[in-house]
Design a protein around this motif. Sequence first.
Motif, PDB file in Angstrom:
ATOM      1  N   THR A   5      95.575 -11.397  22.283  1.00  0.00           N
ATOM      2  CA  THR A   5      94.548 -12.130  23.027  1.00  0.00           C
ATOM      3  C   THR A   5      94.442 -13.537  22.452  1.00  0.00           C
ATOM      4  O   THR A   5      94.330 -13.706  21.240  1.00  0.00           O
ATOM      5  CB  THR A   5      93.181 -11.436  22.933  1.00  0.00           C
ATOM      6  N   LEU A   7      92.246 -16.950  22.561  1.00  0.00           N
ATOM      7  CA  LEU A   7      90.959 -17.523  22.929  1.00  0.00           C
ATOM      8  C   LEU A   7      91.133 -19.035  23.055  1.00  0.00           C
ATOM      9  O   LEU A   7      91.461 -19.716  22.080  1.00  0.00           O
ATOM     10  CB  LEU A   7      89.917 -17.184  21.866  1.00  0.00           C
ATOM     11  N   LEU A  51      86.483 -11.612  17.921  1.00  0.00           N
ATOM     12  CA  LEU A  51      87.636 -11.294  18.755  1.00  0.00           C
ATOM     13  C   LEU A  51      88.375 -10.073  18.218  1.00  0.00           C
ATOM     14  O   LEU A  51      88.757  -9.179  18.987  1.00  0.00           O
ATOM     15  CB  LEU A  51      88.577 -12.493  18.823  1.00  0.00           C
ATOM     16  N   TYR A  54      86.266  -6.947  18.902  1.00  0.00           N
ATOM     17  CA  TYR A  54      86.291  -6.576  20.314  1.00  0.00           C
ATOM     18  C   TYR A  54      87.613  -5.913  20.691  1.00  0.00           C
ATOM     19  O   TYR A  54      87.633  -4.851  21.331  1.00  0.00           O
ATOM     20  CB  TYR A  54      86.050  -7.799  21.193  1.00  0.00           C
ATOM     21  N   LEU A 209      84.775 -14.179  26.593  1.00  0.00           N
ATOM     22  CA  LEU A 209      84.715 -13.225  25.485  1.00  0.00           C
ATOM     23  C   LEU A 209      83.269 -12.835  25.204  1.00  0.00           C
ATOM     24  O   LEU A 209      82.965 -11.650  25.005  1.00  0.00           O
ATOM     25  CB  LEU A 209      85.351 -13.820  24.231  1.00  0.00           C
TER      26      LEU A 209
END
Length: 217
Positions: A5, A7, A51, A54, A209
Amino acid sequence: MFFVTILDLKTDLKKTDFDALLGLVSEERRARVAAFRFWRDKRNCLLGDVLARYELSRQFPELDFKRIEFRLSDLGKPFVKGRSGIYFNISHCEKTIACVVSDEPVGIDAENIKGTPAGIAERYFAPDEAAYIAEGSDSRRFYEVWTKKESRLKLSGAGLNMSLSSFSAFDKAADLRYYNVYETQKVICHVCSPKPQPPMVEVLAAEKLVRRVEWAL
């Protein structure tokens, strides 16, 4: 399992969202965030933790977002306390934060593409890497090699205990692969992994997010 992922912080994190996320991490992380002087460093330190929490709780539903405990090995490699078979890594640079989650050892590195530092490749990289960089007309090749090498160091956890010139990103004999998971004119990011196929990659804005974390909790 192999997910990345990214960001993207083109739109900055709102202060209200920053304060809300700060209440979701450990006291240790809050102290680390507070220790930074500049907003960018505070924001990136916090968002890297959030992050990772999650993505780990999303890929491994048995993990509770708030109760995940991060620890560092003797060489500084992060891991989830009390869990084996779960591997993750984080990297950030200015307005980009990257997180990789896998069921095998993994490393990730993101860097801003700037000018090529004079003499670094010749002094610290393997000869084939230095030659590859010298053949290019801009600094992109330097950061391509740099992020590959850093991602490998982060996979092994060797850090400064492993010489940059002791291995080459172009070494086909090593049972490792490098994947370019994100690249713009200003940023490049590579993952190092033994996986034979590239990871799934998702790019998120900071606000998205925040909303996902709110929904998940």
